[in-house]
Motif scaffolding. Sequence first.
Motif, PDB file in Angstrom:
ATOM      1  N   ILE A  24     -16.253 -15.544  -7.959  1.00  0.00           N
ATOM      2  CA  ILE A  24     -15.130 -16.143  -7.225  1.00  0.00           C
ATOM      3  C   ILE A  24     -13.829 -15.902  -7.983  1.00  0.00           C
ATOM      4  O   ILE A  24     -12.806 -15.527  -7.397  1.00  0.00           O
ATOM      5  CB  ILE A  24     -15.375 -17.647  -7.001  1.00  0.00           C
ATOM      6  N   ASN A  78     -20.260  -7.595  -0.820  1.00  0.00           N
ATOM      7  CA  ASN A  78     -20.661  -8.111   0.483  1.00  0.00           C
ATOM      8  C   ASN A  78     -21.765  -7.257   1.077  1.00  0.00           C
ATOM      9  O   ASN A  78     -22.725  -7.762   1.655  1.00  0.00           O
ATOM     10  CB  ASN A  78     -19.442  -8.131   1.403  1.00  0.00           C
ATOM     11  N   PHE A  93     -15.294  -7.034  -4.081  1.00  0.00           N
ATOM     12  CA  PHE A  93     -15.464  -7.928  -2.944  1.00  0.00           C
ATOM     13  C   PHE A  93     -16.178  -7.211  -1.797  1.00  0.00           C
ATOM     14  O   PHE A  93     -17.193  -7.678  -1.263  1.00  0.00           O
ATOM     15  CB  PHE A  93     -14.066  -8.387  -2.512  1.00  0.00           C
ATOM     16  N   ILE A 135     -15.204 -17.270   0.415  1.00  0.00           N
ATOM     17  CA  ILE A 135     -16.201 -16.640  -0.447  1.00  0.00           C
ATOM     18  C   ILE A 135     -17.438 -17.519  -0.565  1.00  0.00           C
ATOM     19  O   ILE A 135     -18.572 -17.061  -0.482  1.00  0.00           O
ATOM     20  CB  ILE A 135     -15.596 -16.349  -1.829  1.00  0.00           C
TER      21      ILE A 135
END
Lengths: 450, 323, 690
Positions: B136, B205, B201, C683
């Motif tokens: 994060i 994913n 990111f 997220i």
Amino acid sequence: MNKRWLKLAAVPVALSFIAAACGSDSSSSSDSTSQNTTAAGEGGDFGGVTVTITGPERDDPSIAAINDTLNAWGETVNLKVEYTGDADWEANINTQVEGGNPPDISFFPQPGKLADFARAGYIVPVTDEVNTTLDEFWADGFQKYGNVDDVQYGVPAKTDLKSLVWYQPQAFADAGYEVPTTYDDFVALVDQMAADGGPKPLCVGIESGQATGWTFTDWVEDMVLRQAGADVYDQWVNHEIPFDDPQIVTAMQTVVDLWTPENVFAAGGSIAATNFADNGQPLVDGQCYMHRQANFFAGLFPEGTTFADPSDPTAVDVFYFPDINGDKPVLTAGIFASAFNDDPATMAVMNYIATADYAQTRQKNQTEAVGGGLSGYLSAAMNQDPAVYQPLEQSFLTILNASQIARFDGSDLMPADVGAGTFWSEGTSLVNGDTTAADAAAAIEASWPK
Amino acid sequence: MSATTTTLSGTGQPGPSSAGQSGGIVDRAYQFLRRIPTGVLWLIVVVWSIPTLGLFINSFRDRDAQRATGWWKVKPSELTIDNYDTIFSARAGLGRSLLNSAAIAIPATIIPIAIAAFAAYGFAWIPFRGRKGLFIATVALLAIPLQVALIPLLQMFVGGASVTLPLLDKTIVLIPDFDLAGTTTSVWLTHTGFAMPFAIFLLHNYISSLPKDLFEAARIDGADHFTIFWRLVLPLSIPVLAAFAIFQFLWTWNDYLIANTMIGANASQQPTTILIANLAGDFGRNEYILPAGAFVQAFVPLVVFFALQRYFVRGLLAGSVKG
Amino acid sequence: METLERTGADEGAPDQPAASAGGTAPGAGRPTELYVKIAGGFVLALGVLYWAVVEEKIRSTLLTVIIAVAASAGIWIGANLLFNQVRGRWQMFNTIAFAVVGAVLGIVLHGNLVTIGSGNGFLTWVIGPLAGAAAFGGLGFALAQTDDPSKRRAIALGSSIAIGLVIGAVIRDAYQPGLDPVAIVVYTLVGIAVGAGLSLLLKHPPLGGALIGAALGWVLGAWGAADLGDGSIGTSIIAALVPAVLIGLRLGMTKNPDYKARVAIDNRSRAVIFIGPALAFISVMLVIPAIRTAYLSLLNKDSVDFVGLDNYKAVFDDKNSLDLTNWTNMFTSVPFILGVILLAVAVVVGVSMQKRTGRAVEIGNPTVAPLVVGLLFVCFGAFTAMRGTLINNLWWVVVVTFVSTAMGLAIAVLADQRGGERVAKSIIFMPMAISLVGASVIWRFVYTARDTSTEQTGVMNALWIGLGRLSTGSGLPTIIATIFLVLVLVGLFMVLARMLVRYGPGRAVVPGILIVLVGWLFIRFTGIVGGGVGGFQTLPDGSVGGQTVFFVQETPYNNFWLMVIMIWIQTGFSMVILSAAIKAVPTELIEAAKIDGATTSQVFWRVTLPQIATTIGVVVTTLIVGVMKVFDIVKVTTNGQFGSQVLANQMFAEAFSFQNKGKGAALAMLIFVAVLPVMIYNIRRMQRES
């Protein structure tokens, strides 16, 4: 033997390569610095060092002319000059200086910024030799904007003349108008043109993308210079009187009073939405009679427009934006070269830029680069050969030389927050009718950095 | 539906999408209605291409023609290649600037892909403590406006980085001065760093959504992380790698800000973006060159897009799940 | 979403063969493709080679890149191969790991010409590393041999003393340190404290950390603080021996790990190897500048005086940032009223859906359309009343993100496996290839307004004035347009009727809304209300003339026209990413659902959409961040004038143009902080889903 082992063996080898690369790199860089320091110094020969220059002038003819002019001279003293134009100079020079990577010399279009840099110690004063050259070729009025706290930092490298009105002499003759010689005549002429109901008296557009509003500030500056005089103008740009001083508000009001729908040709009636570059076409198309804009506007007339040519009825010419008090003030702009180090080679280049030879050679080169048309370049250096300038450009110089009072574009002297910020935006709001002159001036005053 | 409809009606074409009714009536109307989604698609395509088309036509017209009439009123007689000629014969050298652009964009595309793919795999499939938090934090850095990093990075490229020890007056060089200021290397290094959060990111994913069974099966077969990554994850991730490569290439090819900052006064290293921006001239005097410039500039990215588009293939996973 | 549903129906038949064709892994490839690849690669290689010979630039770049990539790849692969040995062959691993450490030490000392005998060209890079590798490798090998603690202690201590002595003895005169006892003591104590503290934090016994800390402290104190060259061979032996012994003691305390511990080492080392390079780049390029910015935001304009939160306060106090004085105007604005009506429709539909299916709102059911559109209208109404940079930014984020994602998804789905897919996608993608600045310049052309006495050069104003002429005219084109509108209206009413009869009121909502919109257009066009539609005005003499719209200058609507630029560009982005995701949805899932009798619309909403939900999350998050950071569009078109300022452009102006570093940094932090919650939420949700 297992294949993996071979791969593994590659690791230390690779590591040593990196180390080797680091080692060789650092040694080579130290070599080059030592070269630089030793090479500088001897009188007529600089050992082929390169002096880098950056500046906001960035179109091809300018870049070519600057490079060619400086390098032709540089060959005689064995140094090279590399000029780089930068479309985002205002922001980029700050980053470069703070990042520790400035050029040797930079061209400042804003004396205000030059003063900031001088006070922050980023730029260095010119040497005595350069000062002598300056005195030889430049009038005090032009020198003083490169002067900060009585120390000379900047060398004028280009002059723009802003107090000009573009018109078609033939159109004036056909309608029986005369070129005005006083401001009252000018206003009377505007009223006359509006009353006659033909083409509008003025073309005005202040849209200029990210710089929308600068045309308005030029008008206001010209007006302050005419109405209140040069002393008030100086006090105003130095913030010795507040921005919302009544004299300034009056000047702003005079401009917007002149810009009525009856007087101005603009797209759909919106001055704020009309691009400043789109004012040339309507002038030659006969939709308006006059357009007040600087000398470089010549490049924005349609292709094939002729200038100051009595034999061509469509030719465009200029007259001096008339004064009120008879002191013939002109609003100018321009570029100052300033150095970030005092290496002998750097100062030698500065010295050359200060000469009339630089001005006329650049003018000659640039005229050739645009195929014999108007170069867009102008210099107020003294003792130039006038033959290098076209007829129209010579009339610019005549106007420039005839004036006793030359003042630099005020928005370039004010802090950027104002001169490239609120003065533009509040001015645009005022032209749009969203605010009043007094409120706009007060808002600009409030934004002046403490 | 809502979004599509509102946008379309906004462009003045309210009719077609209305007919999107459902049902299994087999008649002529139905045959007609069946084609409507395709119609909508092509309508969007047409609307989308109008500005580009105008740009394309204007790139072949001289300044006065561009100013006088709209591009849709173009006359064959006024077409000219002068604008392109101006760009190709630019004194700063279009060829050299294209080389510089390539020297920036190619490393700045390939290197981040590799590094980010490792990291994405690590975040997705290697268990360690604080993984979620670190991920994060990494991705959150996406929100940092990159302008804030320009000055510190330039300082680093100019003089390296060093730390002065307290009390001792000794400095330790953390990053030596590689003399990178004003080189294309400094530009692509910067791009590599800035690309990292988004690349991680995007790739994470995709990589984290690969079926778990795959990895367990490979583990049982005795494969280590390196083998799994190399033999399994990379081949399966081709579509997302291609997608990222396209964007990263585009962004770095079209970048003006970073190149302008890092390269500074070094004219010989300027990429095409700077060359074309400079051609526009003071006060945008030569803005009429920009349409042609935009096409010269966009040509290479488009080729890259066409080249990589074929990697968007359905069913990459099909074989592996069954097998 | 009926439009999309039909898409699925179309796809039904061709789906089968396409899927199986694509089912082969791309690596396998067809032979012809392979040849093309080989030929392409060959040509490329030739071209690069040619360049490399001709162009100095390419040669140097290639060299830099190849050396950098090869070296990094070598290290990376080597590290992986090394740690592959951890689980199975501890001895080998230990030996090599130690040898690598020794080699690095050798490179550092010998390569930097610190030791005697270095400086002889290439051998400099060989002798030191080799000696270091041999010494340390031997130590590692020996340690891996035995598990007896006392033996290990003896081995570790013995070798470290030897290594320390040797290093101390071979230091060149110029580097022998003159020792400064105070510095040594201070640094060693600090090292002990830090090391022990860290160990305690990580819940290890503090002794180990203290030893390592002491060693590092000693090195810093003895070498860092000293004047190099002032010492003798004795001082350099002291300076080298003590830390070596300390580390030897620490090594002696360890034991060979069992299999479980080795698995842990394997995992942890992999985490470092895989994530480390990225983190290194991120911390240098982003984290350190971010911390610097946070600090600068608390300082004044010149970064000299500390001003606390004044910079932030200045942003919020500025009337240009947030101006709510006219907020009551929103209740009287047309979009607001329209929105309220639509919301009322949504409530009615929702209640009926609740009765029929048990859920009032569900993705893909008829409630969604009026709900979303109504909400948008209401917000739009609110926006027209409230002004300021912050409000503008909010709108940029909402509108651009929503529209770009929706359009991108629609295009990705509509174009998927359809004739002309590549052409369609390429054209939508085209704007991406044009830089933001270029795009802004293009749209300035599109939006240009010129005086109505001359021709319009901007396509938008030309269309708008054309519409006005059509609407107010009375010629054949006007009649044709009117008839066309009537036909569309009639068609819509027929659809509405069929929907009502066959499916009930729920399905009739979308045609109903369209009838209202088209009906309104019809009424305006025919001049029943307002005299017509489009760009026209009644001149004083009673005739009708054109009237342009100032798309870029007219507040507040200019904001939306600037957003259109961003949407035009970013739709290509979301389309490409979502298209890749849609293609990655396993074919089995879709086929299974179809076999179970799901309609194509159900397949989309229930199978495809959940499968790509996380990717939509990625796209939304990226778009939000991208929109918050975009400044080029506003800078080029208006530079924030005419009420179109956004935070990013203001930041750029403050930080770079106005040299107000404090405020620029504060604005940058605001952008960061504003986006953070949305990102973290996104997220976390994505992580839960996957």
